[in-house]
Write an enzyme that holds these catalytic residues in place. Sequence first.
Site, mmCIF file in Angstrom:
data_model
loop_
_atom_site.group_PDB
_atom_site.id
_atom_site.type_symbol
_atom_site.label_atom_id
_atom_site.label_comp_id
_atom_site.label_asym_id
_atom_site.label_seq_id
_atom_site.Cartn_x
_atom_site.Cartn_y
_atom_site.Cartn_z
ATOM 1 N N ASP A 44 23.169 13.214 -9.046
ATOM 2 C CA ASP A 44 23.578 12.870 -7.676
ATOM 3 C C ASP A 44 25.096 12.765 -7.518
ATOM 4 O O ASP A 44 25.576 12.018 -6.662
ATOM 5 C CB ASP A 44 22.943 11.546 -7.220
ATOM 6 N N CYS A 81 16.495 16.318 -6.766
ATOM 7 C CA CYS A 81 16.679 16.060 -8.197
ATOM 8 C C CYS A 81 15.866 16.975 -9.113
ATOM 9 O O CYS A 81 16.403 17.816 -9.818
ATOM 10 C CB CYS A 81 16.348 14.609 -8.494
#
Length: 482
Positions: A44, A81
């Site tokens: 992230d 992700c």
Amino acid sequence: MDRRSLLASVAALATGMTLPMGSARASGARAGAVRNVLLLIADDQGLDAGCYGPSVRTPHIDALARTGTRFANAYAAVSSCSSSRSVIYTGLYTHQNGMYGLAHDFHNQSLLDGIETIPALLKKAGYATALVGKKHVRPDTAFPYDAELLPERSGVRDVAAMAGAAIDFINAAGERPFFVTIGYSDPHRAPGGYGNGDWPRIEPVHYDPATVTLPPHLPDLPAVRQDLAAYYESVSRLDSGIGLLLDGLKAAGRDGDTLIIYLSDNGRPFPGAKTNFYDAGLHLPLIIHAPGHVGGAVNRAMVSFIDIVPTILDWTGAAGPRLPLPGQSLPGQSLPGQSLLALLGTDDAPDRDRIFASHEFHEINQYYPMRAIRTRTHSYIANLAHPLDYPIAGDVAGSPSWQAIIANPATRLGRRTQAAYRKRPAEELYDLRSDPDEVVNLVDLPAARKTLDQLRQRLTEWRRATRDPWLGEASPYGHAAG
């Protein structure tokens, strides 16, 4: 497991003592040199590093850029992700490899049967393979690392321990070439923040919320500034861990024969970035260091994380995956990406002028399929289920930033209204030269019709070439659907 037992296990795995395939050198590697690979995946991290701008202090990432090539226009193929990691590992878009959403817990997404990953390919080529930290992809059988060290668990932030485990494995590998993946948890959100605090061998870097640089997709609110300051601290901790790792690699004498790739999986965990196909969601850091290539270059070609597997295969000389893909009878299929080795030390590649992106889910209840093409001048996004509200990822929805934003419906996400963020049209077209924030949709503008038609056609051609099941055309498989 104590450190002595861990080292014994690492040595057995890395040297092939318990493996029938152990060889002194990768069978597919180019003659005359061992060619190791170190793949560093941040979690992230948006385009937040000192060498990409002044927001964050990252001296070790910056130093890596000075010895390698920094790609100024590198893009994830999806801003989620597990899906993004699946692209990095397979060289296939999510709608090709089947990793449509998150792997963990009840989300339960995984690769299609028979999809081959880069750790599996390099293991077959004789490499000692290890994963340190976060995996977040499935199934486990598709990722046959010799060792999984400090495996992912809630709150793994000890970047010094991660560096130590990786270097122990590298030292134990001896003459075998190695492929080591470091799956960092920083700077992903953790319960109550970003895991900031006191960590061994790490000097925390604190940021003043009043002076942090705000990305253009976020409003200037106290809670947002505090949230960003904590996020930036986590980025700096990640940087410290990378520094320890690279120091260890040099001390081990392996910096001269190791390809180092540093990147992130998706945009920063804030509204307008993570899970989005806007610039803040897809435009990410990528630095590649390869011994023998000129350092300090900044390359402005448009490149994609779909190119990572071809780059590693090119560097190692290992055989690629079996193609066509499982269940697909159409001949002539190849990996959609291209190696980046030829771009190292150069400043551009004019023919690399577009990237594509593909998204299906984030969390299992967040169905929102999108396809996109970005060029040097325009961004075109097709929202395939546009009547639905745009879903907000759980960690973003619970963040101080989002909660502060929705407390006042009049608060904008940069220049975009909350209503426009939640309810999106079927198509979005933006001129990035005059509208880098991507808020002025040109789809209905007659002057933009030619550009719109061209990008629609290119996107459709790409979807057909990559056998996109969401096209709704006849089944691309050699049998009747169902």
